[in-house]
Enzyme design. Structure first.
Site, PDB file in Angstrom:
ATOM      1  N   ASP A  92      -9.578  -9.986  20.846  1.00  0.00           N
ATOM      2  CA  ASP A  92      -9.039 -10.853  21.885  1.00  0.00           C
ATOM      3  C   ASP A  92      -9.624 -10.400  23.222  1.00  0.00           C
ATOM      4  O   ASP A  92      -9.500  -9.228  23.587  1.00  0.00           O
ATOM      5  CB  ASP A  92      -7.507 -10.706  21.871  1.00  0.00           C
ATOM      6  N   ASP A 110     -11.075 -17.354  22.993  1.00  0.00           N
ATOM      7  CA  ASP A 110     -11.361 -15.930  23.215  1.00  0.00           C
ATOM      8  C   ASP A 110     -10.720 -15.033  22.166  1.00  0.00           C
ATOM      9  O   ASP A 110     -10.542 -13.845  22.406  1.00  0.00           O
ATOM     10  CB  ASP A 110     -10.878 -15.515  24.606  1.00  0.00           C
ATOM     11  N   GLU A 111     -10.396 -15.588  21.029  1.00  0.00           N
ATOM     12  CA  GLU A 111      -9.656 -14.802  20.057  1.00  0.00           C
ATOM     13  C   GLU A 111     -10.102 -15.173  18.648  1.00  0.00           C
ATOM     14  O   GLU A 111     -10.241 -16.348  18.327  1.00  0.00           O
ATOM     15  CB  GLU A 111      -8.166 -15.123  20.237  1.00  0.00           C
TER      16      GLU A 111
END
Ligand SMILES: [Mg+2]
Length: 369
Positions: free
Chosen positions: A14, A108-109
């Site tokens: 993350d 973003d993960e």
């Protein structure tokens, strides 16, 4: 103490304060200052806050007006989603170059399947170094025997966290944490648990199955208890990218009446646009599908200049396509589609917190993880 390598099967990676971090890369003079990315309207909410701003209580999803009161010296920047998407693409390319199975959760993960790596930790260190080299971003990583442990571990020491835990270690480490720490246990469930006197993860893990079943029913009670023991069987599943969404209907009786077809097409277009808005998707290609009573099927599509999920635009293009096609026989099935997602304007929309995206992007799980 380190978890044994054979226990470390899944990582959750993350990016730390993703939107803000991207902004700081191009405005290094703001580093170390409280920075907030948020929309500007009267109902705007914070999408991401720098760790300096978080110290003032400014977090994702709080109203921007409240963030201004909490931290008057904060620098507010508008979100720039095209740039965030471009950097996300680079990030995911790095992950996919190192790891075969990658489950993208949000911009973003991602979950990474580490099975087969002799040293999962060393592999993740290499991934982090390359992400930093390619994007300038730092990440937090959680590694564990399953997605649940990996997820909670990734959150435990942000920013630049690197936490590896076995299931037993996770149980011990988060024993006194509130159940809300567990993905899938939201405020309502937590409230019910508190009324039962279950205010820690350890208490929940030790709760009697009958007590939980009486409040949550057979399925959910089992799932909640399993989560409190950090058990989770879900595999890392590379999610096929959604590129279009459609609605179609097979009529009970074949329809020859053009007015009925138009009304039905408009109704489905409206339903489709509602769903697109809910998933924050837009597309440039609008299409129709018509199956006739002899089972022959025709599709027609038009690509417009800008991605849309506007009901008037979608409806008018779909109706025009239907008029131009002019079904030569009675219609058995009628459908409308919006495709070409992922072009500019698709995906995330200003004013939405990063976190909410992560949860809503996984429709298969009743309890999101
Ligand atoms: Mg993040």
């Amino acid at each position: 103490m380190h978890a044994g390598s054979c226990e470390l099967k899944v990582a959750l990676l993350d990016v730390d304060a993703f939107y803000v971090s991207v902004e700081l890369l191009r405005r290094p003079e703001l580093c170390g200052k409280p920075v907030v990315v948020s929309g500007t309207g009267p109902r705007a909410v914070v999408t991401t806050a720098s760790y300096e701003a978080r110290r003032f209580g400014v977090g994702s999803a709080i109203p921007a007006s409240r963030a201004r009161r909490l931290c008057p010296e904060a620098i507010f920047l508008p979100p720039d989603f095209p740039t965030y998407r471009a950097i996300s693409k680079t990030l995911m390319e790095v992950l996919k170059a190192h790891v075969e199975r990658v489950e993208v959760v949000s911009l973003d993960e991602a979950y990474l399947d580490l099975e087969g790596f002799i040293s999962p930790r060393a592999a993740m260190r290499r991934v982090l170094a390359e992400i930093q080299r390619e994007t300038g971003l730092t990440c937090s990583v959680g590694i564990g025997p399953n997605k649940l442990v990996a997820k909670v571990a990734s959150d435990a020491e942000k920013p630049r966290g690197f936490v590896t835990l076995t299931r037993e270690q996770a149980c011990a480490r988060f024993a006194s944490a509130p159940p809300r720490l567990l993905p899938g246990i939201g405020p309502k469930t937590a409230e019910t648990l508190a009324k039962l006197g279950l205010e820690t993860i350890a208490a929940l893990a030790a709760a009697s199955p009958e007590l939980l079943r009486s409040r949550f029913g057979p399925t959910q009670s089992l799932e909640i208890a399993r989560r409190a023991r950090f058990e989770h069987g879900g595999a890392v599943t590379p999610v096929r990218e959604v590129v279009s969404e459609s609605r179609e209907r097979t009529f009970d009786i074949d329809v020859a009446d053009a007015q009925v077809l138009r009304e039905e097409l408009a109704r489905m277009a409206s339903e489709l646009c509602t769903s697109l808005a809910r998933h924050r998707r837009s597309g440039r290609t609008i299409g129709i599908k018509v199956r006739l009573d002899d089972f022959s099927t025709a599709t027609r599509a038009r690509t417009i200049a800008e991605p849309t999920r506007d009901v008037e635009t979608v409806t008018s293009v779909a109706l025009r396509l239907l008029r131009e096609y002019d079904p030569p026989r009675p219609v058995r099935l009628l459908g409308v589609r919006v495709g070409g997602f992922g072009s500019a304007g698709g995906g995330a929309v200003a004013g939405r917190p990063e976190r909410a995206e992560a949860l809503q992007d996984d429709p298969q799980l009743a309890l999101p993880l």
